[in-house]
Scaffold this motif. Structure first.
Motif, PDB file in Angstrom:
ATOM      1  N   PRO A   1       0.832  -1.210   0.000  1.00  0.00           N
ATOM      2  CA  PRO A   1       0.000   0.000   0.000  1.00  0.00           C
ATOM      3  C   PRO A   1       0.865   1.259   0.000  1.00  0.00           C
ATOM      4  CG  PRO A   1      -0.665  -1.555   1.740  1.00  0.00           C
ATOM      5  CD  PRO A   1       0.676  -1.988   1.239  1.00  0.00           C
ATOM      6  N   VAL A   2       0.430   2.263  -0.772  1.00  0.00           N
ATOM      7  CA  VAL A   2       1.125   3.552  -0.839  1.00  0.00           C
ATOM      8  C   VAL A   2       0.290   4.575  -0.070  1.00  0.00           C
ATOM      9  CG1 VAL A   2       2.089   5.333  -2.343  1.00  0.00           C
ATOM     10  CG2 VAL A   2       2.008   2.954  -3.131  1.00  0.00           C
ATOM     11  N   ILE A   3       0.707   4.900   1.142  1.00  0.00           N
ATOM     12  CA  ILE A   3      -0.049   5.833   1.970  1.00  0.00           C
ATOM     13  C   ILE A   3       0.377   7.268   1.651  1.00  0.00           C
ATOM     14  CG2 ILE A   3      -0.336   4.116   3.788  1.00  0.00           C
ATOM     15  CD1 ILE A   3       1.790   5.707   5.410  1.00  0.00           C
ATOM     16  N   GLY A   4      -0.549   8.226   1.765  1.00  0.00           N
ATOM     17  CA  GLY A   4      -0.224   9.582   1.369  1.00  0.00           C
ATOM     18  C   GLY A   4      -0.519  10.651   2.403  1.00  0.00           C
ATOM     19  N   THR A   5      -0.891  10.245   3.604  1.00  0.00           N
ATOM     20  CA  THR A   5      -1.216  11.245   4.620  1.00  0.00           C
ATOM     21  C   THR A   5       0.020  12.061   5.007  1.00  0.00           C
ATOM     22  OG1 THR A   5      -2.079  11.604   6.864  1.00  0.00           O
ATOM     23  CG2 THR A   5      -0.843   9.566   6.480  1.00  0.00           C
ATOM     24  N   THR A   6      -0.198  13.338   5.302  1.00  0.00           N
ATOM     25  CA  THR A   6       0.904  14.179   5.787  1.00  0.00           C
ATOM     26  C   THR A   6       0.815  14.371   7.298  1.00  0.00           C
ATOM     27  OG1 THR A   6      -0.393  16.175   5.304  1.00  0.00           O
ATOM     28  CG2 THR A   6       1.149  15.423   3.609  1.00  0.00           C
ATOM     29  N   HIS A   7      -0.117  13.669   7.948  1.00  0.00           N
ATOM     30  CA  HIS A   7      -0.259  13.763   9.400  1.00  0.00           C
ATOM     31  C   HIS A   7       0.648  12.728  10.071  1.00  0.00           C
ATOM     32  CE1 HIS A   7      -3.731  16.527   9.362  1.00  0.00           C
ATOM     33  NE2 HIS A   7      -4.056  15.903   8.242  1.00  0.00           N
ATOM     34  N   ILE A   8       1.542  13.207  10.892  1.00  0.00           N
ATOM     35  CA  ILE A   8       2.514  12.322  11.547  1.00  0.00           C
ATOM     36  C   ILE A   8       1.824  11.212  12.325  1.00  0.00           C
ATOM     37  CG2 ILE A   8       4.343  12.211  13.281  1.00  0.00           C
ATOM     38  CD1 ILE A   8       5.182  13.545  10.665  1.00  0.00           C
ATOM     39  N   GLY A   9       0.765  11.562  13.058  1.00  0.00           N
ATOM     40  CA  GLY A   9       0.056  10.566  13.850  1.00  0.00           C
ATOM     41  C   GLY A   9      -0.526   9.459  13.006  1.00  0.00           C
ATOM     42  N   ARG A  10      -1.059   9.814  11.836  1.00  0.00           N
ATOM     43  CA  ARG A  10      -1.656   8.802  10.965  1.00  0.00           C
ATOM     44  C   ARG A  10      -0.589   7.917  10.335  1.00  0.00           C
ATOM     45  NH1 ARG A  10      -5.717  13.010   8.178  1.00  0.00           N
ATOM     46  NH2 ARG A  10      -7.196  13.239   9.902  1.00  0.00           N
ATOM     47  N   ILE A  11       0.573   8.507  10.027  1.00  0.00           N
ATOM     48  CA  ILE A  11       1.668   7.681   9.519  1.00  0.00           C
ATOM     49  C   ILE A  11       2.010   6.599  10.537  1.00  0.00           C
ATOM     50  CG2 ILE A  11       4.116   7.661   8.883  1.00  0.00           C
ATOM     51  CD1 ILE A  11       3.721  10.505   7.778  1.00  0.00           C
ATOM     52  N   LYS A  12       2.095   6.993  11.795  1.00  0.00           N
ATOM     53  CA  LYS A  12       2.406   6.031  12.857  1.00  0.00           C
ATOM     54  C   LYS A  12       1.299   4.995  13.008  1.00  0.00           C
ATOM     55  CE  LYS A  12       5.280   9.287  15.495  1.00  0.00           C
ATOM     56  NZ  LYS A  12       5.421  10.055  16.760  1.00  0.00           N
ATOM     57  N   GLU A  13       0.039   5.425  12.829  1.00  0.00           N
ATOM     58  CA  GLU A  13      -1.068   4.479  12.885  1.00  0.00           C
ATOM     59  C   GLU A  13      -0.984   3.480  11.742  1.00  0.00           C
ATOM     60  OE1 GLU A  13      -4.488   7.285  15.025  1.00  0.00           O
ATOM     61  OE2 GLU A  13      -4.675   6.735  12.907  1.00  0.00           O
TER      62      GLU A  13
END
Length: 323
Positions: free
Chosen positions: A284-296
């Motif tokens: 999966p290629v994730i694109g969020t720029t929110h640090i918390g969501r990257i960690k999630e």
């Protein structure tokens, strides 16, 4: 996240890919600012800390600014480059710079676009060059010759494609000795035609699937890594519902929350775990720029959905049980 050998000659890569489409300060002609560079550095460092080491770019992302800010980060901290698998894409021309939006895989544009990307990235090469979209006007032999030349010059190590079906990949591979090692396609719980085309074989409803039939199996057979763009479905199940959510969307959002609690995880990880459950080893290629969501998202590898929960998610999202 675990590391997986994408290809015999490909560097060890994380199961998740970070998609850099949101970097650079937005889709405008306003130049990237220092805060945008700092955001990119924080995101890259967060990804690496969470064992996400593949970074996905394209020459068009935020009109080149995404590559620009990543390049500035690499210039300021050169040691990061050795820790990263860097991939970028060429082949799309956007308006208003060009008179009409178009796909261009001509030798001239491939060469020009890649050289421009390398300048912005302040790097001598990228690990993987993706051809972003099929170009109906591409001359196969001429474009293959240009790609061979760029590869011999060391400007990219590996070749990949995006949004191509099995026949297009086989056609391209027939003219070039550089192995095609990956194919990036839209796959998610919302955009699950890759599952529909496999379970609706010999059914009229199967003809309505937008996913190219047989492409998943072809890529697996040919050792071509599958990457999923937009795997979180723009967040419609995890905090950004549609303007008029359907009953299926509402039910899926509720179910994902319940499963997050049951698996002691979070909704983003559950969505990604649904893709990771597929035996074809999807990235999966994730694109969020929110640090918390990257960690999630990085927690997805810890979730092993049961077969029943996998099908329950699929059934709920499609709005009715499997045929």
């Amino acid at each position: 996240m675990t590391e997986i050998p994408i290809h015999d000659h490909y560097p060890q890569a994380s199961q998740l890919v970070y998609g850099c489409m949101g970097l650079g300060g937005g889709w405008s002609d306003v130049p990237a600012e220092e805060k945008d560079v700092k955001e990119a550095q924080q995101i890259i460092e967060t990804c690496l800390e969470n064992k996400i080491n593949v970074f996905d770019l394209a020459d068009i992302y935020t009109f080149g600014k995404a590559e620009d800010v990543v390049g500035q980060v690499l210039k300021a901290t050169p040691s990061l480059r050795k820790k990263m698998v860097l991939q970028t894409k060429v082949g799309i021309k956007l308006t208003p710079t060009h008179a009409v939006k178009q796909y261009d895989l001509s030798p001239e544009w491939i060469t020009s676009a890649l050289n421009s990307s390398l300048r912005r990235l302040q790097s001598e090469n990228v690990d993987v060059l993706f051809l972003h979209r099929p170009d109906p006007l591409m001359d196969l032999d001429d474009s293959a010759e240009a790609l061979e030349k760029l590869h011999k010059q060391g400007k990219f190590s590996h070749l990949a494609v995006s949004n191509m079906h099995a026949g297009q990949i086989a056609w391209l591979q027939s003219a070039i000795s550089v192995p095609i090692i990956a194919n990036q396609l839209q796959m998610s719980l919302q955009h699950a035609d890759f599952v529909e085309e496999s379970i609706t074989t010999n059914m009229k409803e199967g003809s309505q699937s937008g996913f190219p039939r047989g492409t998943m199996e072809f890529c697996e057979q040919q050792n071509i890594q599958l990457q999923a763009w937009s795997p979180l479905a723009q967040g419609i199940f995890t905090g950004k519902p549609s303007a008029s959510p359907s009953p299926a969307e509402l039910a899926t959002t509720k179910l994902i929350g319940q499963l997050a609690n049951r698996y002691s995880s979070n909704p983003n990880a559950i969505l990604l775990a649904w893709l990771l459950k597929h035996p074809f080893n999807i990235q999966p290629v994730i694109g969020t720029t929110h640090i918390g969501r990257i960690k999630e998202c990085a927690q997805a590898g810890k979730v092993n959905l049961s077969r029943e929960d996998w099908y329950l998610l699929f059934q709920t999202a499609r709005g009715n049980e499997v045929p």
